[in-house]
Design a protein around this motif. Structure first.
Motif, PDB file in Angstrom:
ATOM      1  N   THR A 137     -14.237  95.007  34.692  1.00 57.58           N
ATOM      2  CA  THR A 137     -13.462  96.006  34.009  1.00 57.58           C
ATOM      3  C   THR A 137     -11.953  95.941  34.315  1.00 57.58           C
ATOM      4  O   THR A 137     -11.637  95.874  35.447  1.00 57.58           O
ATOM      5  CB  THR A 137     -14.007  97.346  34.495  1.00 57.58           C
ATOM      6  OG1 THR A 137     -15.338  97.881  34.332  1.00 57.58           O
ATOM      7  CG2 THR A 137     -13.197  98.380  33.486  1.00 57.58           C
ATOM      8  N   ILE A 138     -11.233  95.610  33.278  1.00 58.49           N
ATOM      9  CA  ILE A 138      -9.971  95.372  33.232  1.00 58.49           C
ATOM     10  C   ILE A 138      -9.181  96.485  32.871  1.00 58.49           C
ATOM     11  O   ILE A 138      -9.305  97.008  31.804  1.00 58.49           O
ATOM     12  CB  ILE A 138      -9.714  93.875  32.557  1.00 58.49           C
ATOM     13  CG1 ILE A 138     -10.270  92.676  33.093  1.00 58.49           C
ATOM     14  CG2 ILE A 138      -7.848  93.815  32.653  1.00 58.49           C
ATOM     15  CD1 ILE A 138      -9.968  91.461  32.228  1.00 58.49           C
ATOM     16  N   GLY A 139      -8.261  97.047  33.702  1.00 59.45           N
ATOM     17  CA  GLY A 139      -7.541  98.242  33.392  1.00 59.45           C
ATOM     18  C   GLY A 139      -6.270  98.000  32.354  1.00 59.45           C
ATOM     19  O   GLY A 139      -5.936  96.727  32.096  1.00 59.45           O
ATOM     20  N   SER A 140      -5.632  99.114  32.145  1.00 58.28           N
ATOM     21  CA  SER A 140      -4.493  99.254  31.283  1.00 58.28           C
ATOM     22  C   SER A 140      -3.512  98.211  32.039  1.00 58.28           C
ATOM     23  O   SER A 140      -2.977  98.867  33.079  1.00 58.28           O
ATOM     24  CB  SER A 140      -4.224 100.702  31.055  1.00 58.28           C
ATOM     25  OG  SER A 140      -2.929 100.717  30.251  1.00 58.28           O
ATOM     26  N   GLU A 148      -3.030  95.285  32.555  1.00 53.95           N
ATOM     27  CA  GLU A 148      -3.561  94.126  33.224  1.00 53.95           C
ATOM     28  C   GLU A 148      -4.459  93.072  32.304  1.00 53.95           C
ATOM     29  O   GLU A 148      -4.646  93.107  31.102  1.00 53.95           O
ATOM     30  CB  GLU A 148      -4.598  94.429  34.316  1.00 53.95           C
ATOM     31  CG  GLU A 148      -4.216  95.510  35.397  1.00 53.95           C
ATOM     32  CD  GLU A 148      -5.280  95.925  36.295  1.00 53.95           C
ATOM     33  OE1 GLU A 148      -4.628  96.525  37.370  1.00 53.95           O
ATOM     34  OE2 GLU A 148      -6.455  96.085  35.812  1.00 53.95           O
ATOM     35  N   GLU A 193      -7.704  94.029  28.412  1.00 54.14           N
ATOM     36  CA  GLU A 193      -8.319  95.174  28.754  1.00 54.14           C
ATOM     37  C   GLU A 193      -9.715  95.614  28.225  1.00 54.14           C
ATOM     38  O   GLU A 193     -10.090  95.246  27.424  1.00 54.14           O
ATOM     39  CB  GLU A 193      -7.270  96.335  28.530  1.00 54.14           C
ATOM     40  CG  GLU A 193      -5.882  96.076  28.995  1.00 54.14           C
ATOM     41  CD  GLU A 193      -4.768  97.108  28.321  1.00 54.14           C
ATOM     42  OE1 GLU A 193      -5.187  98.191  27.659  1.00 54.14           O
ATOM     43  OE2 GLU A 193      -3.597  96.885  28.585  1.00 54.14           O
ATOM     44  N   GLY A 194     -10.356  96.210  29.301  1.00 54.99           N
ATOM     45  CA  GLY A 194     -11.602  96.690  29.031  1.00 54.99           C
ATOM     46  C   GLY A 194     -12.856  96.098  29.731  1.00 54.99           C
ATOM     47  O   GLY A 194     -12.621  95.450  30.822  1.00 54.99           O
ATOM     48  N   PHE A 195     -13.992  96.256  29.209  1.00 56.01           N
ATOM     49  CA  PHE A 195     -15.267  95.785  29.915  1.00 56.01           C
ATOM     50  C   PHE A 195     -15.533  94.301  29.682  1.00 56.01           C
ATOM     51  O   PHE A 195     -15.758  94.046  28.237  1.00 56.01           O
ATOM     52  CB  PHE A 195     -16.247  96.637  29.544  1.00 56.01           C
ATOM     53  CG  PHE A 195     -17.818  96.313  30.330  1.00 56.01           C
ATOM     54  CD1 PHE A 195     -17.800  96.602  31.804  1.00 56.01           C
ATOM     55  CD2 PHE A 195     -18.839  95.789  29.528  1.00 56.01           C
ATOM     56  CE1 PHE A 195     -19.020  96.512  32.153  1.00 56.01           C
ATOM     57  CE2 PHE A 195     -19.757  95.557  30.467  1.00 56.01           C
ATOM     58  CZ  PHE A 195     -19.892  95.823  31.618  1.00 56.01           C
ATOM     59  N   ILE A 233      -7.549  89.181  38.679  1.00 57.46           N
ATOM     60  CA  ILE A 233      -6.709  90.134  37.765  1.00 57.46           C
ATOM     61  C   ILE A 233      -5.301  90.365  38.123  1.00 57.46           C
ATOM     62  O   ILE A 233      -4.994  90.546  39.348  1.00 57.46           O
ATOM     63  CB  ILE A 233      -7.425  91.792  37.871  1.00 57.46           C
ATOM     64  CG1 ILE A 233      -8.906  91.622  37.162  1.00 57.46           C
ATOM     65  CG2 ILE A 233      -6.837  92.652  37.197  1.00 57.46           C
ATOM     66  CD1 ILE A 233      -9.754  93.042  37.501  1.00 57.46           C
ATOM     67  N   GLU A 291      -1.288  91.985  36.892  1.00 58.09           N
ATOM     68  CA  GLU A 291      -0.742  93.296  36.218  1.00 58.09           C
ATOM     69  C   GLU A 291       0.348  92.278  35.523  1.00 58.09           C
ATOM     70  O   GLU A 291       1.094  91.334  35.874  1.00 58.09           O
ATOM     71  CB  GLU A 291       0.306  93.888  37.149  1.00 58.09           C
ATOM     72  CG  GLU A 291       0.883  95.048  36.517  1.00 58.09           C
ATOM     73  CD  GLU A 291       1.619  95.979  37.469  1.00 58.09           C
ATOM     74  OE1 GLU A 291       2.091  97.150  36.731  1.00 58.09           O
ATOM     75  OE2 GLU A 291       1.531  95.840  38.697  1.00 58.09           O
TER      76      GLU A 291
END
Length: 271
Positions: free
Chosen positions: A28-31, A33, A54-56, A67, A69
């Motif tokens: 899962t990649i966050g906002s 990122e 972003e997302g799964f 990952i 930023e």
């Protein structure tokens, strides 16, 4: 009933293996990122494809995702640099930056996750030393801070632009001089300000004096022209006109025409 445990055990084992594989494969990649995919059996870091957004995501369990930023970030740096005459100057600056999104794989492959320390901060320090070394402490203290900031940005950007880093801004937040140098500069600036004020007062006084002289000269010229134009005949005519107007007033008076030495009427009255 005897066959149930024999079937159940392999099923449970398979289920456990699937859960482990899914948990290892799910990312899962966050906002703000992005993910760099590393293929263990497929050539290593993927650089010819966009990073994972972003997302799964599901990836093979033997692969790995790094990952990063990718939103704008800020880094602070305090530096000791030398001015053009060799004095120690403390510079407090910050940089706004972000990794180049489509080149994130190359950044990871060539610079690594510690790229801020390895590349960005090192380059800022080098550029700051180069730029500040061109100026005197007085220039650093007074009028050249914006120029220094722009020059540090330009020199840093030239280098990091080829290192997959997008530099957005360099901000010089504070320039600290040795106390003795700072006091000397402030005294000099104060003296220069007082000198400018004194010169301004002199110029103002000179202009005011010139204005008065011009006004006086104008009045003198006007009086001279008026005196030259007033002949005896004109004075007599103006005197007669004034006498006639005065005779029309209700006050008691005696007017003797031609009684004066100049031939003008004499006015004798009770009031």
């Amino acid at each position: 009933m005897d066959k149930l445990p024999k079937i159940a055990l392999p099923a449970v084992f398979i289920l456990i293996v699937l859960v482990i594989l899914i948990s290892k494969s799910a990312v899962t990649i966050g906002s703000g990122e992005a993910g760099v995919l590393y293929k263990t059996f497929g050539g290593g870091v993927v650089t010819d494809e966009p990073p994972l957004g972003e997302g799964f995501h599901i990836v093979a369990p033997w692969n790995k995702v790094y990952i990063y930023e990718v939103r704008q970030q800020e880094v602070f740096e305090k530096m000791n640099v030398l001015s053009s005459n060799g004095l120690d100057i403390k510079l407090d600056a910050s940089a706004w930056f972000q990794p180049k999104y489509n080149e994130l794989g190359k950044l990871h492959q060539e610079k690594g996750e510690d790229y801020v320390q390895r590349v960005l901060l090192f380059t800022i320090r080098s550029a700051a030393r180069s730029v500040v070394g061109r100026y005197t402490p007085e220039q650093l203290y007074s009028s050249k801070r914006d120029a220094i900031q722009a020059e540090i940005f330009d020199e840093t950007q030239k280098i990091v632009d080829d290192e997959y880093i997008q530099l957005n801004e360099i901000l010089v937040r504070d320039v600290t001089l040795p106390p003795t140098i700072k006091d000397a500069i402030e005294r000099k600036l104060k003296q220069e300000q007082e000198s400018l004020e004194y010169e301004f007062r002199l110029v103002t006084a000179s202009k005011e004096a010139e204005k008065v002289r011009i006004e006086a000269q104008g009045k003198a010229d006007a009086n001279r022209i008026l005196s030259a134009s007033l002949t005896d005949k004109i004075l007599q005519d103006k005197g007669i006109d004034a006498t006639l107007k005065l005779s029309e007033s209700p006050n008691s008076k005696v007017i003797v025409v031609g009684g004066g030495e100049s031939g003008l009427p004499l006015i004798l009255g009770n009031n």
